[in-house]
Scaffold this motif. Structure first.
Motif, PDB file in Angstrom:
ATOM      1  N   LEU A 139       0.819  -1.209   0.000  1.00 16.11           N
ATOM      2  CA  LEU A 139       0.000   0.000   0.000  1.00 16.11           C
ATOM      3  C   LEU A 139       0.855   1.262   0.000  1.00 16.11           C
ATOM      4  CD1 LEU A 139      -2.757   1.351   0.144  1.00 16.11           C
ATOM      5  CD2 LEU A 139      -2.680   1.084   2.639  1.00 16.11           C
ATOM      6  N   SER A 163       0.834   3.946  -3.150  1.00 19.63           N
ATOM      7  CA  SER A 163       0.384   5.317  -2.899  1.00 19.63           C
ATOM      8  C   SER A 163       1.536   6.310  -2.972  1.00 19.63           C
ATOM      9  CB  SER A 163      -0.293   5.393  -1.532  1.00 19.63           C
ATOM     10  OG  SER A 163       0.605   4.987  -0.513  1.00 19.63           O
ATOM     11  N   GLU A 193       2.537   6.890  -6.693  1.00 20.49           N
ATOM     12  CA  GLU A 193       1.463   7.630  -7.362  1.00 20.49           C
ATOM     13  C   GLU A 193       1.440   9.097  -6.921  1.00 20.49           C
ATOM     14  OE1 GLU A 193      -1.915   8.312  -9.802  1.00 20.49           O
ATOM     15  OE2 GLU A 193      -0.455   6.664  -9.735  1.00 20.49           O
ATOM     16  N   TYR A 194       1.623   9.339  -5.652  1.00 19.81           N
ATOM     17  CA  TYR A 194       1.599  10.711  -5.158  1.00 19.81           C
ATOM     18  C   TYR A 194       2.811  11.498  -5.655  1.00 19.81           C
ATOM     19  CZ  TYR A 194       1.382  14.649  -1.946  1.00 19.81           C
ATOM     20  OH  TYR A 194       1.317  15.925  -1.415  1.00 19.81           O
ATOM     21  N   TYR A 232      -3.350  15.531  -6.176  1.00 17.40           N
ATOM     22  CA  TYR A 232      -3.882  15.128  -4.871  1.00 17.40           C
ATOM     23  C   TYR A 232      -3.660  16.250  -3.872  1.00 17.40           C
ATOM     24  CZ  TYR A 232      -3.678  10.591  -7.174  1.00 17.40           C
ATOM     25  OH  TYR A 232      -3.828   9.560  -8.078  1.00 17.40           O
ATOM     26  N   GLY A 241      -8.147  10.228  -3.366  1.00 14.00           N
ATOM     27  CA  GLY A 241      -7.047   9.435  -3.924  1.00 14.00           C
ATOM     28  C   GLY A 241      -6.604   8.324  -2.973  1.00 14.00           C
ATOM     29  N   ALA A 242      -6.597   8.605  -1.665  1.00 13.74           N
ATOM     30  CA  ALA A 242      -6.200   7.579  -0.703  1.00 13.74           C
ATOM     31  C   ALA A 242      -7.163   6.403  -0.732  1.00 13.74           C
ATOM     32  CB  ALA A 242      -6.129   8.177   0.693  1.00 13.74           C
ATOM     33  N   TRP A 263      -6.469   4.390  -3.760  1.00 14.07           N
ATOM     34  CA  TRP A 263      -5.238   3.610  -3.603  1.00 14.07           C
ATOM     35  C   TRP A 263      -5.485   2.326  -2.824  1.00 14.07           C
ATOM     36  CZ3 TRP A 263      -2.404   8.574  -1.671  1.00 14.07           C
ATOM     37  CH2 TRP A 263      -2.140   9.397  -2.775  1.00 14.07           C
TER      38      TRP A 263
END
Length: 207
Positions: free
Chosen positions: A130, A134, A137-138, A145, A153-154, A157
């Protein structure tokens, strides 16, 4: 008769036949005890000498455990990270490469870790998956985000990484089960080969 000492009746009788001479007592060397007397078996034998392990063996085992733990950590974190970066470079969002890297990395970590590290690999696998998904991606789209979009977004994810998390945990459990089964199978012939009843140290067999 004058000048001659009178003899007592006991001396005239001579030595008594019923009074037998006592046998001479033999003195044994100091510290011999019951074990030094001939014809007598000692109840206890001398303590066995236990060979101490070679000083380098414990050090080599410790170094091997450290190398295995380091390799397991790099596999658990490095392969998912490489897969996520490759997915981001190929297109937006993590995908197949990230999933394959996460599963392979968790399996390698469960295979290389020590016995005490198996629990950590199984429990840390979903967290690593996880955070890697995340985090990549962030960092790849930081402006996407911001504010309320971060919560949305969280949630996305977590939902997107859940299948990969479940697969990683399942693979880790399978690898751990295989290792435990293999260790038990190796231990059975070893016990059969050296399964003699051990005699306690310092206690011998009595006749």
């Amino acid at each position: 008769m004058a000048g001659q000492r009178a003899r007592t009746p006991y001396q005239d009788a001579g030595p008594r036949t019923e009074d037998r001479a006592l046998p001479a007592q033999r003195s044994w060397p100091a510290g011999a005890g019951a074990a030094g007397a001939p014809g007598r078996r000692a109840d206890t034998a001398a303590p066995r000498q236990v060979r101490s392990p070679r000083p380098g063996a414990a050090r080599r085992r410790q170094q091997a455990r450290r190398r295995g733990g380091t390799a397991a950590a790099f596999s658990a974190v490095g392969l998912p990270l490489l897969g996520a970066v490759a997915d981001e470079l190929d297109g937006p969002g993590v995908g197949l490469l990230f999933a394959v890297g996460s599963v392979l990395g968790t399996a390698a970590a469960a295979l290389l870790c020590s016995r005490t590290g198996r629990w950590w690999v199984v429990t840390a696998a979903p967290v690593v998956v996880l955070l890697t998904a995340s985090g990549v991606e962030y960092l790849a789209h930081p402006g996407k985000y911001q504010g309320r979009n971060l919560g949305t977004g969280a949630l996305r994810w977590v939902v997107g990484a859940f299948p990969v998390m479940a697969a990683a945990v399942a693979v880790a459990l399978v690898v751990v089960a295989v290792r435990v089964t293999a260790a038990r199978r190796r231990a059975v012939p070893e016990r059969r080969r050296t399964g003699r009843t051990a005699v306690p140290v310092g206690r011998g067999r009595r006749g």
